[in-house]
Design a protein around this motif. Structure first.
Motif, short mmCIF file in Angstrom:
data_model
loop_
_atom_site.label_atom_id
_atom_site.label_comp_id
_atom_site.label_asym_id
_atom_site.label_seq_id
_atom_site.Cartn_x
_atom_site.Cartn_y
_atom_site.Cartn_z
N MET A 1 45.52 -8.20 9.92
CA MET A 1 44.32 -7.30 10.12
C MET A 1 44.36 -6.23 8.84
O MET A 1 44.64 -6.17 8.28
N ILE A 2 42.85 -5.57 9.43
CA ILE A 2 42.85 -4.23 8.52
C ILE A 2 42.62 -3.40 8.58
O ILE A 2 41.77 -3.55 10.28
N VAL A 3 43.64 -1.85 8.19
CA VAL A 3 43.68 -0.85 8.76
C VAL A 3 42.60 0.25 7.94
O VAL A 3 43.71 0.45 6.93
N ALA A 4 42.45 1.21 7.74
CA ALA A 4 42.06 1.79 7.55
C ALA A 4 42.28 3.41 7.72
O ALA A 4 41.65 3.88 8.61
N PHE A 5 43.03 4.72 7.18
CA PHE A 5 43.35 5.33 7.79
C PHE A 5 43.12 6.99 6.92
O PHE A 5 44.02 6.37 5.86
N SER A 6 43.03 7.67 7.63
CA SER A 6 43.77 8.84 6.54
C SER A 6 44.15 9.48 7.46
O SER A 6 44.03 10.16 8.97
N ARG A 35 44.55 -0.14 -0.78
CA ARG A 35 43.93 0.63 -1.68
C ARG A 35 43.70 1.81 -1.25
O ARG A 35 43.34 1.78 -0.09
N THR A 36 43.92 2.45 -2.00
CA THR A 36 43.23 4.52 -1.07
C THR A 36 42.27 4.25 -2.44
O THR A 36 41.82 4.14 -3.58
N ALA A 78 41.41 -13.11 13.48
CA ALA A 78 42.12 -13.73 12.90
C ALA A 78 41.91 -15.13 12.67
O ALA A 78 40.80 -15.43 12.19
N GLY A 79 42.95 -15.26 11.34
CA GLY A 79 43.36 -16.45 9.99
C GLY A 79 42.44 -16.16 9.18
O GLY A 79 41.88 -16.74 8.60
N VAL A 80 42.23 -14.08 8.72
CA VAL A 80 41.06 -14.20 7.66
C VAL A 80 42.17 -13.03 6.94
O VAL A 80 43.33 -12.76 7.70
N THR A 81 42.74 -13.88 5.09
CA THR A 81 43.47 -13.36 4.67
C THR A 81 42.56 -12.67 3.47
O THR A 81 41.47 -12.88 3.12
N ASP A 82 42.64 -11.45 2.34
CA ASP A 82 42.95 -11.35 1.28
C ASP A 82 41.31 -10.44 1.60
O ASP A 82 40.37 -10.64 1.45
N GLY A 83 41.04 -9.92 2.86
CA GLY A 83 39.74 -9.12 3.22
C GLY A 83 39.56 -8.30 2.99
O GLY A 83 38.98 -8.55 2.15
N LEU A 84 40.78 -7.90 2.03
CA LEU A 84 40.40 -6.15 1.11
C LEU A 84 40.09 -6.37 0.14
O LEU A 84 38.42 -5.89 -0.33
N THR A 85 40.34 -8.04 -0.28
CA THR A 85 38.61 -8.29 -1.77
C THR A 85 37.78 -9.28 -1.39
O THR A 85 36.82 -8.72 -1.67
N SER A 86 37.80 -9.80 -0.18
CA SER A 86 36.67 -10.89 -0.06
C SER A 86 35.34 -10.07 0.43
O SER A 86 34.76 -10.57 -0.12
N LYS A 87 36.35 -8.98 1.67
CA LYS A 87 35.15 -8.79 2.33
C LYS A 87 33.72 -7.62 0.93
O LYS A 87 33.22 -7.75 1.06
N VAL A 88 34.55 -7.23 -0.47
CA VAL A 88 34.06 -6.31 -0.72
C VAL A 88 33.51 -7.05 -2.29
O VAL A 88 32.33 -6.92 -2.10
N ALA A 89 34.06 -8.45 -2.49
CA ALA A 89 33.43 -9.66 -3.63
C ALA A 89 32.44 -10.25 -2.19
O ALA A 89 30.80 -10.13 -3.59
N THR A 90 31.66 -9.92 -1.58
CA THR A 90 31.21 -10.09 -0.29
C THR A 90 29.86 -9.53 -0.89
O THR A 90 28.55 -9.75 -1.39
N VAL A 91 30.06 -8.58 -0.68
CA VAL A 91 28.80 -7.58 -0.83
C VAL A 91 28.66 -7.73 -1.80
O VAL A 91 26.74 -7.05 -2.42
N GLU A 92 29.26 -7.19 -2.97
CA GLU A 92 29.11 -7.25 -4.40
C GLU A 92 27.50 -8.73 -4.40
O GLU A 92 26.71 -8.45 -5.28
#
Length: 102
Positions: A1-6, A35-36, A78-92
């Motif tokens: 999971m990815i959590v974005a929080f403030s 990532r911040t 479930a089953g996703v790793t390195d989402g912080l990088t891969s999600k951004v790479a997809t958009v790019e």
């Protein structure tokens, strides 16, 4: 999971950077991918470990200020790793493909 929080103190005035730094320090010391940016800190891992980091980050701010505000958004997949990088790479990739389009 990815959590974005403030997390920020309530009633501490406008200059809250040192409080936020305390929370970000907890995240970085966790060893989890993170990532911040100007608005949120994102952290990636398993449910229990990510929520533990968020809880400890809040506690770090709470230790200096009795009232804390927390904003949290989670992507649970479930089953996703390195989402912080891969999600951004997809958009790019989509941005590059559409660079010549009107």
């Amino acid at each position: 999971m990815i959590v974005a929080f403030s997390v920020s103190p309530v009633g501490a005035g406008e200059d809250v950077g040192s409080y936020v730094a305390d929370a970000v320090r907890v995240v970085r010391e966790s060893g989890l991918p993170n990532r911040t940016d100007a608005m949120f800190t994102s952290v990636e891992g398993e449910w229990d470990e990510v929520m533990d980091v968020v809880k400890r980050a809040v506690a770090a701010v709470e230790a200096r200020c009795g009232r804390v505000s927390l904003v949290l958004k989670a992507d649970i997949r479930a089953g996703v790793t390195d989402g912080l990088t891969s999600k951004v790479a997809t958009v790019e990739r989509y941005l590059e493909e559409g660079a010549g389009q009107a």
